[in-house]
Design an enzyme around this catalytic site. Structure first.
Site, PDB file in Angstrom:
ATOM      1  CG  ASP A   1      -8.922  63.634  23.010  1.00  0.00           C
ATOM      2  OD1 ASP A   1      -8.194  62.851  23.605  1.00  0.00           O
ATOM      3  OD2 ASP A   1      -9.449  64.587  23.643  1.00  0.00           O
ATOM      4  NE  ARG A   2     -15.465  56.515  19.474  1.00  0.00           N
ATOM      5  CZ  ARG A   2     -16.134  55.408  19.667  1.00  0.00           C
ATOM      6  NH1 ARG A   2     -15.833  54.826  20.794  1.00  0.00           N
ATOM      7  NH2 ARG A   2     -16.862  54.799  18.769  1.00  0.00           N
TER       8      ARG A   2
END
Length: 333
Positions: free
Chosen positions: A140-141
């Site tokens: 995930d970012r």
């Protein structure tokens, strides 16, 4: 527009790749329907013969690449003109087959959804000498930590096989709200993906009350298994080791939120009031607990080297902001 026919000899990195996927990656802005039309019409040929889209390229094949329409929109032209600030990634491991970095929080692994240059685009730009570079998996970012990329197609295929077969071992460090009591806890809660009324993609534990995808019928239920081990508990927070037994989207975040232990700083499934308070404390630089992002870090990954078979134990140190938050928790006792 690619204005002339090109004859390209397939090298090792293209070996065993499906021909349609070869064209999708070579011509990213071209509609897939156009690629399939070129294949159906016989304009694409291998060793002088027509092939269908299922054909897998072999090292040594002579591939005929016809003229391909590559429309360049005004938006993409503007994007190319924008200055890009490249990140100096910390290298965890590198050899002829692999590149493993410690991904910082706040950087997407690939472009899209308004992000022009993710990790993969930046590394390709920084390392133009690499003929092949692809993500092995994703983070995930806002998640930091071990991110693996393959520098050879054979390595990518083998690592994907290991992941699908459950032969890899992935551990994350995570701080949650609440005092976790069990030293070890297996969590097996199936997940579903769905779309919110606002059009945002989300994941939830599959229950009788689970939300349904808007206009897409009943969503697919996916088995998900996480093993949590308690590292340390404070009065209102706990540090856990999370081992992924399956690799579903947002799996750790959903499992913990469903159990009532949301990840600190999680802006999708967390305690939003707590998150805002921690962010304010971080910006004020006061004595109170402060953290400006999600406390989820891909700490380590164990794999067999895809070419040599050697066992690799890849570790990424905890970033300074997360380490500082742990120190704050220790001082607050």
């Amino acid at each position: 527009m690619n204005a002339s026919v090109v004859i390209e000899r397939i090298v090792e990195d293209g070996d065993n790749q499906r021909i349609d996927n070869f064209f999708f990656k070579r011509f990213k802005n071209v509609p897939k329907s156009h690629i399939y039309q070129l294949l159906r019409s016989g304009q694409v040929r291998v060793n002088g013969k027509r092939v269908n889209f299922h054909y897998r390229l072999q090292a040594g094949d002579q591939l005929r690449i016809p003229p391909v329409r590559t429309p360049l929109t005004q938006h993409s032209q503007q994007q190319k003109k924008l200055p890009v600030s490249f990140v100096a990634f910390d290298i965890v491991f590198e050899d002829a087959a692999l590149l493993v970095v410690n991904k910082p929080s706040g950087i997407a692994v690939h472009g899209g959804s308004g992000v022009s240059f993710g990790v993969i685009e930046q590394l390709r730009a920084q390392r133009p000498e690499l003929r092949f570079l692809e993500l092995v998996h994703r983070l995930d970012r806002e998640t930091s930590g071990v991110l693996m990329l393959a520098k050879k197609r054979g390595a990518l295929v083998e690592l994907h096989r290991q992941i699908r077969s459950g032969l890899t071992e992935k551990h994350y460090q995570v701080v949650v709200k609440g005092k976790w009591s069990n030293s070890t806890q297996n969590v097996r809660l199936p997940l579903i993906k769905y779309m919110t009324a606002e059009g945002e993609r989300r994941v939830a534990v599959a229950t009788a009350k689970s939300p349904l995808s808007q206009g897409q019928g009943t969503p697919k239920v996916m088995a998900a298994h996480t093993l949590f081990k308690l590292v340390k508990a404070w009065q209102n927070f706990s540090l856990l080791d999370a081992e992924l037994k399956t690799g579903r989207t947002h799996q750790i975040r959903i499992h913990l939120a469903h159990l009532g232990y949301p990840i600190v700083g999680d802006d999708k499934y967390g305690d939003f009031t707590l998150n805002k308070q921690l962010a304010r404390n971080q910006s004020s630089m006061g004595q109170a607990l402060g953290l400006a992002r999600m406390f989820l870090h891909a700490d380590s990954m164990k794999i067999e080297h895809p070419l040599s078979g050697q066992q690799l134990d890849l570790k990424a140190p905890l970033p300074n902001d997360l380490r500082a938050f742990i120190l704050q928790l220790e001082r607050a006792v």
